[in-house]
Design an enzyme around this catalytic site. Structure first.
Site, mmCIF file in Angstrom:
data_model
loop_
_atom_site.group_PDB
_atom_site.id
_atom_site.type_symbol
_atom_site.label_atom_id
_atom_site.label_comp_id
_atom_site.label_asym_id
_atom_site.label_seq_id
_atom_site.Cartn_x
_atom_site.Cartn_y
_atom_site.Cartn_z
ATOM 1 N N TYR A 26 -12.884 -3.751 2.118
ATOM 2 C CA TYR A 26 -14.021 -4.084 1.013
ATOM 3 C C TYR A 26 -14.637 -5.508 1.322
ATOM 4 O O TYR A 26 -14.077 -6.296 2.040
ATOM 5 C CB TYR A 26 -13.368 -4.209 -0.354
ATOM 6 C CG TYR A 26 -12.406 -5.303 -0.656
ATOM 7 C CD1 TYR A 26 -11.155 -5.603 0.129
ATOM 8 C CD2 TYR A 26 -12.954 -6.318 -1.593
ATOM 9 C CE1 TYR A 26 -10.431 -6.727 -0.184
ATOM 10 C CE2 TYR A 26 -12.255 -7.562 -1.953
ATOM 11 C CZ TYR A 26 -10.968 -7.517 -1.074
ATOM 12 O OH TYR A 26 -10.301 -8.876 -1.413
ATOM 13 N N ARG A 47 -18.677 -9.418 8.426
ATOM 14 C CA ARG A 47 -17.396 -9.447 8.341
ATOM 15 C C ARG A 47 -16.788 -8.099 8.000
ATOM 16 O O ARG A 47 -15.650 -7.644 8.529
ATOM 17 C CB ARG A 47 -16.780 -10.400 7.365
ATOM 18 C CG ARG A 47 -15.497 -10.648 6.916
ATOM 19 C CD ARG A 47 -15.115 -11.839 5.922
ATOM 20 N NE ARG A 47 -15.407 -11.530 4.737
ATOM 21 C CZ ARG A 47 -15.341 -12.085 3.739
ATOM 22 N NH1 ARG A 47 -14.728 -13.322 3.879
ATOM 23 N NH2 ARG A 47 -15.721 -11.681 2.607
ATOM 24 N N ARG A 68 -0.940 14.398 2.803
ATOM 25 C CA ARG A 68 -0.623 13.169 2.973
ATOM 26 C C ARG A 68 0.275 12.815 4.126
ATOM 27 O O ARG A 68 1.563 13.210 4.375
ATOM 28 C CB ARG A 68 0.134 12.460 1.837
ATOM 29 C CG ARG A 68 0.485 11.187 1.829
ATOM 30 C CD ARG A 68 1.772 10.823 0.996
ATOM 31 N NE ARG A 68 2.094 9.410 0.945
ATOM 32 C CZ ARG A 68 2.942 8.989 1.891
ATOM 33 N NH1 ARG A 68 3.585 9.838 2.659
ATOM 34 N NH2 ARG A 68 3.446 7.735 2.070
ATOM 35 N N HIS A 91 0.607 9.702 7.281
ATOM 36 C CA HIS A 91 0.544 8.234 7.683
ATOM 37 C C HIS A 91 -0.766 8.388 8.726
ATOM 38 O O HIS A 91 -1.760 7.369 8.582
ATOM 39 C CB HIS A 91 1.620 7.319 8.252
ATOM 40 C CG HIS A 91 2.458 7.037 7.000
ATOM 41 N ND1 HIS A 91 3.224 8.130 6.341
ATOM 42 C CD2 HIS A 91 2.813 5.984 6.424
ATOM 43 C CE1 HIS A 91 4.019 7.441 5.328
ATOM 44 N NE2 HIS A 91 3.637 6.192 5.379
ATOM 45 N N LYS A 107 -10.129 -7.782 5.626
ATOM 46 C CA LYS A 107 -10.443 -7.744 4.324
ATOM 47 C C LYS A 107 -10.145 -6.098 3.645
ATOM 48 O O LYS A 107 -10.941 -5.298 3.301
ATOM 49 C CB LYS A 107 -11.937 -8.034 3.739
ATOM 50 C CG LYS A 107 -11.960 -8.749 2.410
ATOM 51 C CD LYS A 107 -13.220 -9.511 1.983
ATOM 52 C CE LYS A 107 -13.422 -9.748 0.834
ATOM 53 N NZ LYS A 107 -12.531 -10.604 -0.001
ATOM 54 N N GLU A 122 -3.734 -20.128 2.782
ATOM 55 C CA GLU A 122 -4.692 -20.036 1.948
ATOM 56 C C GLU A 122 -4.290 -19.706 0.542
ATOM 57 O O GLU A 122 -3.241 -19.747 0.228
ATOM 58 C CB GLU A 122 -5.687 -18.799 2.542
ATOM 59 C CG GLU A 122 -5.088 -17.399 2.416
ATOM 60 C CD GLU A 122 -6.172 -16.412 2.911
ATOM 61 O OE1 GLU A 122 -7.321 -16.506 2.710
ATOM 62 O OE2 GLU A 122 -5.610 -15.454 3.155
HETATM 63 N N1 PDD Z 1 -11.485 -12.645 -2.417
HETATM 64 N N2 PDD Z 1 -8.804 -15.347 0.892
HETATM 65 C C1 PDD Z 1 -8.598 -14.314 0.383
HETATM 66 C C2 PDD Z 1 -7.019 -13.731 0.482
HETATM 67 C C3 PDD Z 1 -9.654 -13.743 -0.397
HETATM 68 O O1 PDD Z 1 -9.253 -12.751 -1.258
HETATM 69 C C4 PDD Z 1 -10.915 -14.422 -0.661
HETATM 70 C C5 PDD Z 1 -11.973 -13.570 -1.435
HETATM 71 C C6 PDD Z 1 -11.132 -15.448 -0.057
HETATM 72 C C7 PDD Z 1 -12.443 -15.986 0.113
HETATM 73 O O2 PDD Z 1 -13.326 -15.208 0.850
HETATM 74 P P1 PDD Z 1 -15.097 -15.496 0.577
HETATM 75 O O3 PDD Z 1 -15.286 -16.877 0.447
HETATM 76 O O4 PDD Z 1 -15.698 -14.751 1.497
HETATM 77 O O5 PDD Z 1 -15.226 -14.905 -0.936
HETATM 78 C C8 PDD Z 1 -10.270 -15.853 1.046
HETATM 79 C C9 PDD Z 1 -12.534 -11.938 -3.094
HETATM 80 C C10 PDD Z 1 -13.567 -12.674 -3.676
HETATM 81 C C11 PDD Z 1 -11.831 -10.946 -3.985
HETATM 82 O O6 PDD Z 1 -11.003 -10.322 -3.310
HETATM 83 O O7 PDD Z 1 -12.284 -10.369 -4.920
#
Ligand code: PDD
Length: 279
Positions: free
Chosen positions: A30, A49, A98, A100, A144, A176
């Site tokens: 996402y 990304r 279902r 994997h 992501k 982070e």
């Molecule tokens: N989250 N690290 C993680 C684990 C995140 O989920 C996010 C952002 C960031 C920052 O990424 P960016 O600056 O590109 O938004 C770093 C989004 C906003 C979310 O999950 O809703």
């Protein structure tokens, strides 16, 4: 109004199959993109990304850049306000049973937009409180992915303790936040965990570093310990929906005697200029 697989429909009419691998396995990726004044902010970086995430999990990109833009603009034309966040996810698609492992499927595309209401400066200037916890996530945090079980548990923990965020550490190194990137400033140098498999390479992280440099900070993308974080001059977190937020308390201990720092003030102004200058 939301977008699902080619259709613009009411949210309560949008539904997917129980055999969707996003539902069964969290098998999808996402993005979240802010929209300011009707303009999509840093679209190119987000789509880049997205491509990286898709490639990492072997899901084909169902749309070209101009198709994505066209869909986003159509959805945004129904939004009531000019500042929005676009949430969009692509799952591997609907399987027949279902299991994997996977075959080539038609990806499911879901997109929604939500009003984005940045906090006023007077509110941000009060600073925010966070807690820290060990980073229990997998070793591909650069993807992501929609499978966010650890992150949801952190977010719930933060909510229950009335904290803004949970800052994560792996082997005593700050990685982070549960939903953000983390920065610390010490002696006019900004430190943030380098990109790689242990963090998401935030689009706002890049913008925060650009702003920080413009404000006279030296940028050092290198790791730092929890102890260093607790003794920082300033601590910030960043994300597309939060922008750059100043942290004044970590695990009950104050940062900079509980006051928002001068570099954050400068970065805030610079970031607002970047937003206004966006096309
Ligand atoms: N989250 N690290 C993680 C684990 C995140 O989920 C996010 C952002 C960031 C920052 O990424 P960016 O600056 O590109 O938004 C770093 C989004 C906003 C979310 O999950 O809703």
């Amino acid at each position: 109004m939301v977008y699902l697989n080619g259709n613009f429909i009411a949210k309560n009419k949008a539904s997917i199959s129980v055999m969707d691998r996003g539902f069964l396995f969290g098998d999808g990726v996402y993005e979240v993109i802010p929209v300011y004044n009707g303009k999509i902010f840093r679209l190119k970086a987000h789509l880049k990304r997205l491509q990286k995430s898709l490639d990492s999990v072997k899901i084909p990109n169902p749309h070209t850049k101009s198709e994505w833009l066209d869909i986003f603009n159509q959805l945004l034309s129904h939004a009531k306000t000019d500042d929005q966040s676009i949430y969009f996810q692509i799952t591997r698609g609907v399987d027949t049973q279902r299991k994997h492992s996977f075959e080539s499927l038609t990806p499911t595309v879901y997109i929604e937009t939500n009003p984005l209401i940045p906090k006023p400066k007077q509110v941000l200037e009060q600073g925010f409180r966070v807690i820290t916890q060990p980073d229990i996530r997998w070793s591909r945090c650069d993807i992501k992915a929609t499978s966010l079980l650890a992150n949801t548990l952190y977010a719930q923990n933060a909510k229950e303790q009335k904290m803004e965020e949970v800052i994560l550490h792996r082997d005593n190194i700050i990685t982070e936040g549960a939903t953000s990137n983390v920065f610390m400033i010490k002696d006019s140098t900004l430190y943030t965990h380098p990109t790689g498999v242990n963090i998401l390479s935030g689009i706002t992280r890049d913008l925060a570093m650009e702003s920080a440099q413009a404000c006279g900070l030296t940028i050092n993308e290198s790791t730092f310990t929890l102890n260093k974080l607790l003794n920082a001059d300033e601590v910030w977190i960043s994300s597309s929906t939060r922008e750059v937020m100043p942290i004044i308390q970590i695990d009950g201990r104050t940062v900079n005697s509980g006051k928002v720092g001068q570099y954050w003030e400068c970065v805030y102004e610079h970031y607002q200029h970047l937003k206004e200058a966006s096309e």
